[in-house]
Design a protein around this motif. Sequence first.
Motif, PDB file in Angstrom:
ATOM      1  N   LYS A  41      -1.408   3.596  -7.162  1.00 24.62           N
ATOM      2  CA  LYS A  41      -1.712   4.248  -5.882  1.00 24.62           C
ATOM      3  C   LYS A  41      -2.912   3.594  -5.180  1.00 24.62           C
ATOM      4  O   LYS A  41      -2.846   3.272  -3.997  1.00 24.62           O
ATOM      5  N   PHE A  70      -3.124   1.329  -1.628  1.00 24.91           N
ATOM      6  CA  PHE A  70      -4.055   1.573  -0.522  1.00 24.91           C
ATOM      7  C   PHE A  70      -4.858   0.310  -0.192  1.00 24.91           C
ATOM      8  O   PHE A  70      -5.082  -0.011   0.967  1.00 24.91           O
ATOM      9  N   LEU A 125      -2.975  -2.002   1.885  1.00 26.26           N
ATOM     10  CA  LEU A 125      -2.821  -1.522   3.269  1.00 26.26           C
ATOM     11  C   LEU A 125      -4.095  -1.745   4.075  1.00 26.26           C
ATOM     12  O   LEU A 125      -4.044  -2.009   5.271  1.00 26.26           O
ATOM     13  N   SER A 126      -5.244  -1.630   3.411  1.00 25.72           N
ATOM     14  CA  SER A 126      -6.518  -1.683   4.139  1.00 25.72           C
ATOM     15  C   SER A 126      -7.165  -3.067   4.109  1.00 25.72           C
ATOM     16  O   SER A 126      -8.246  -3.249   4.656  1.00 25.72           O
ATOM     17  N   VAL A 134      -7.091   1.446  11.052  1.00 30.85           N
ATOM     18  CA  VAL A 134      -6.808   1.991   9.725  1.00 30.85           C
ATOM     19  C   VAL A 134      -8.135   2.297   9.030  1.00 30.85           C
ATOM     20  O   VAL A 134      -8.940   1.394   8.806  1.00 30.85           O
ATOM     21  N   VAL A 192     -10.215   4.033   5.698  1.00 31.53           N
ATOM     22  CA  VAL A 192      -9.948   4.334   4.292  1.00 31.53           C
ATOM     23  C   VAL A 192     -11.151   4.983   3.624  1.00 31.53           C
ATOM     24  O   VAL A 192     -12.290   4.584   3.837  1.00 31.53           O
ATOM     25  N   LEU A 219      -6.451   6.677   5.225  1.00 33.67           N
ATOM     26  CA  LEU A 219      -6.028   6.650   3.832  1.00 33.67           C
ATOM     27  C   LEU A 219      -7.098   7.352   3.005  1.00 33.67           C
ATOM     28  O   LEU A 219      -8.266   6.951   3.047  1.00 33.67           O
ATOM     29  N   ASP A 243      -8.211   8.447  -0.763  1.00 35.08           N
ATOM     30  CA  ASP A 243      -7.928   8.294  -2.188  1.00 35.08           C
ATOM     31  C   ASP A 243      -8.695   9.356  -2.978  1.00 35.08           C
ATOM     32  O   ASP A 243      -9.901   9.256  -3.149  1.00 35.08           O
ATOM     33  N   ILE A 273      -2.471   9.471   4.970  1.00 35.22           N
ATOM     34  CA  ILE A 273      -1.843   9.381   3.646  1.00 35.22           C
ATOM     35  C   ILE A 273      -2.908   9.772   2.639  1.00 35.22           C
ATOM     36  O   ILE A 273      -4.014   9.222   2.647  1.00 35.22           O
TER      37      ILE A 273
END
Length: 241
Positions: free
Chosen positions: A46, A50, A53-54, A84, A86, A162, A164, A192
């Motif tokens: 996971k 991420f 994506l970042s 984006v 995070v 994002l 986490d 997400i």
Amino acid sequence: MSATPPLLEARGLVMRFGGVTAVGGVSMSIGEGELRCLIGPNGAGKSTFFKMLSGQLLPTAGEVLLRGRSIAGLHAASIARLGVGVKTQTPSVFDGLSVLESVRIATNAILPPNLARRRADEALERMQIGHLAKAVVGSLAHGQRQLVELSMVVSQAPDLILLDEPAAGMTGREVERLGDLIIDLVRTCSVIVVEHDMEFIRRIARTVTVFNRGVVLAEGPAAEVMSDARVRDVYLGKEAA
Ligand SMILES: Nc1ncnc2c1ncn2[C@@H]1O[C@H](COP(=O)(O)OP(=O)(O)O)[C@@H](O)[C@H]1O
Ligand SMILES: [Mg+2]
């Protein structure tokens, strides 16, 4: 093709570390204003997903498209500027700074001073920690620090956030409030969120994606996914045990 591309699309993303395949070919699509939960056992890939994506990790293979534009391989700062944001799993706040100073670092990085100040104030209000503006980050409880980090991300007004494990270290009450804050966030952006707290998932979840061993094991409405026998086997069963 005439259809508008989704906000974010991952296509066949792969991340290998030496002989370890952390993510083994994940495709996923996130729409505008969507709230997606990502669950799965420890080591499922996971956080690595991420990071691809970042822009913190360059995928071994695959593509990341933001509104149809390829972003895999861009620097993290460029991806952040494209919208984006995070919040990583490991804390990235400085203990010696005040809450407001921390958020100002985030807004100063992308905005002129006047606007940076205003956005920082607004983010603290929105995350309901305005009263902590002057508190030193190092003096805060873990759950409050999570909200500071969330404010730092929110202050940059990203289109996609994002998160986490944002509920890690939070009390039951704090987790409830976090759920409400995230539901409020998706009025203006997509989110997400990776979380282990099942109460939290049940509370906020719409579509849930389940990772296992670097691939997508299941995806669908929360209730459906959580009653899936394979999901219970790899994840929920383990949690209960
Ligand atoms: N930088 C790295 N170098 C080597 N292996 C890594 C690295 N980052 C993650 N991994 C491995 O990749 C797998 C997935 O890790 P991670 O993405 O952190 O899983 P999750 O966030 O789902 O718990 C694990 O086996 C982990 O040990
Ligand atoms: Mg992780």
